[in-house]
Design a protein around this motif. Structure first.
Motif, PDB file in Angstrom:
ATOM      1  N   SER A   1      58.374 -75.383 -25.605  1.00  0.00           N
ATOM      2  CA  SER A   1      57.663 -74.100 -25.511  1.00  0.00           C
ATOM      3  C   SER A   1      57.717 -73.343 -26.827  1.00  0.00           C
ATOM      4  O   SER A   1      56.725 -72.747 -27.256  1.00  0.00           O
ATOM      5  N   GLU A   2      58.892 -73.354 -27.470  1.00  0.00           N
ATOM      6  CA  GLU A   2      59.028 -72.686 -28.768  1.00  0.00           C
ATOM      7  C   GLU A   2      58.123 -73.345 -29.805  1.00  0.00           C
ATOM      8  O   GLU A   2      57.459 -72.664 -30.588  1.00  0.00           O
TER       9      GLU A   2
ATOM     10  N   LYS B   1      54.561 -72.304 -29.166  1.00  0.00           N
ATOM     11  CA  LYS B   1      54.314 -70.930 -29.633  1.00  0.00           C
ATOM     12  C   LYS B   1      54.044 -70.901 -31.129  1.00  0.00           C
ATOM     13  O   LYS B   1      53.191 -70.150 -31.603  1.00  0.00           O
TER      14      LYS B   1
ATOM     15  N   PHE C   1      50.129 -71.778 -29.014  1.00  0.00           N
ATOM     16  CA  PHE C   1      49.842 -72.175 -27.644  1.00  0.00           C
ATOM     17  C   PHE C   1      50.953 -71.722 -26.710  1.00  0.00           C
ATOM     18  O   PHE C   1      52.080 -71.499 -27.133  1.00  0.00           O
ATOM     19  N   ASP C   2      50.615 -71.615 -25.427  1.00  0.00           N
ATOM     20  CA  ASP C   2      51.593 -71.340 -24.378  1.00  0.00           C
ATOM     21  C   ASP C   2      51.615 -72.539 -23.441  1.00  0.00           C
ATOM     22  O   ASP C   2      50.558 -73.081 -23.098  1.00  0.00           O
ATOM     23  N   LEU C   3      52.801 -72.929 -23.010  1.00  0.00           N
ATOM     24  CA  LEU C   3      52.916 -73.965 -21.989  1.00  0.00           C
ATOM     25  C   LEU C   3      52.932 -73.283 -20.636  1.00  0.00           C
ATOM     26  O   LEU C   3      53.605 -72.274 -20.452  1.00  0.00           O
ATOM     27  N   VAL C   4      52.180 -73.822 -19.708  1.00  0.00           N
ATOM     28  CA  VAL C   4      52.164 -73.287 -18.345  1.00  0.00           C
ATOM     29  C   VAL C   4      52.423 -74.444 -17.386  1.00  0.00           C
ATOM     30  O   VAL C   4      52.043 -75.585 -17.658  1.00  0.00           O
TER      31      VAL C   4
ATOM     32  N   GLU D   1      60.006 -69.375 -13.590  1.00  0.00           N
ATOM     33  CA  GLU D   1      59.087 -70.507 -13.721  1.00  0.00           C
ATOM     34  C   GLU D   1      59.034 -71.323 -12.425  1.00  0.00           C
ATOM     35  O   GLU D   1      57.987 -71.827 -12.053  1.00  0.00           O
TER      36      GLU D   1
END
Length: 160
Positions: free
Chosen positions: A81-82, A85, A89-92, A151
């Motif tokens: 995730s870092e 970023k 981008f964002d992880l979902v 999450e």
């Protein structure tokens, strides 16, 4: 010249350290990977500062396969995730992913407990009016644990 900044390297090393902690510690993680404890520590720390201003382990970054294993062990994509970023981008969570557990009352208790742990860590650390490196790491770890609980809720409630 590298495109990744020193600040980004520091951020990746910080989340790597937090990921190890969430996953049970660097020593237990080393038993599951192809990497020795000493190398895992290099991936999560800067080491001593050299005379030229660089750091002993400043360029030692976690390999992608080990990052994935660390994230799997921690239960969420902390390192990846870092990295996402940094790329903008964002992880979902994926909707309909296998293994996503249904929402229960226990999830509400986990979220409350984990967020209270974050609050307590901030209050305890700030009692003297400043936050040292260890206190910041503790707060960061507690925040990641709270995010992981949230999450789980997000994954359980995602639209299919």
């Amino acid at each position: 010249m590298r495109l990744i900044s020193e600040q980004q390297i520091l951020a990746l090393k910080g989340v790597t350290d937090a990921c190890y902690r969430l996953g049970g510690g660097v020593t237990s993680f080393a038993l599951l990977t192809r990497v020795a404890v000493s190398s895992l520590v290099k991936y999560a720390t800067l080491g001593e500062r050299r005379q030229d201003g660089s750091y002993e382990h400043g360029q030692s970054m976690i390999p992608i396969d080990i990052a994935v294993e660390a994230d799997l062990r921690a239960g969420s994509p902390i390192i990846l995730s870092e990295a996402a970023k940094m790329l903008g981008f964002d992880l979902v969570p994926s909707a309909g992913r296998e293994g996503v557990k249904p929402l229960t009352e226990l999830d509400a208790h986990r979220v409350l407990s984990q967020t209270m742990d974050v609050s307590k860590a901030i209050i305890d650390a700030g009692a003297d009016g400043k936050y040292d490196a260890l206190e910041k790491r503790t707060i960061h770890r507690e925040a990641l644990e709270a995010i992981r609980a949230l999450e789980r809720v997000a994954a359980a409630t995602a639209e299919a």
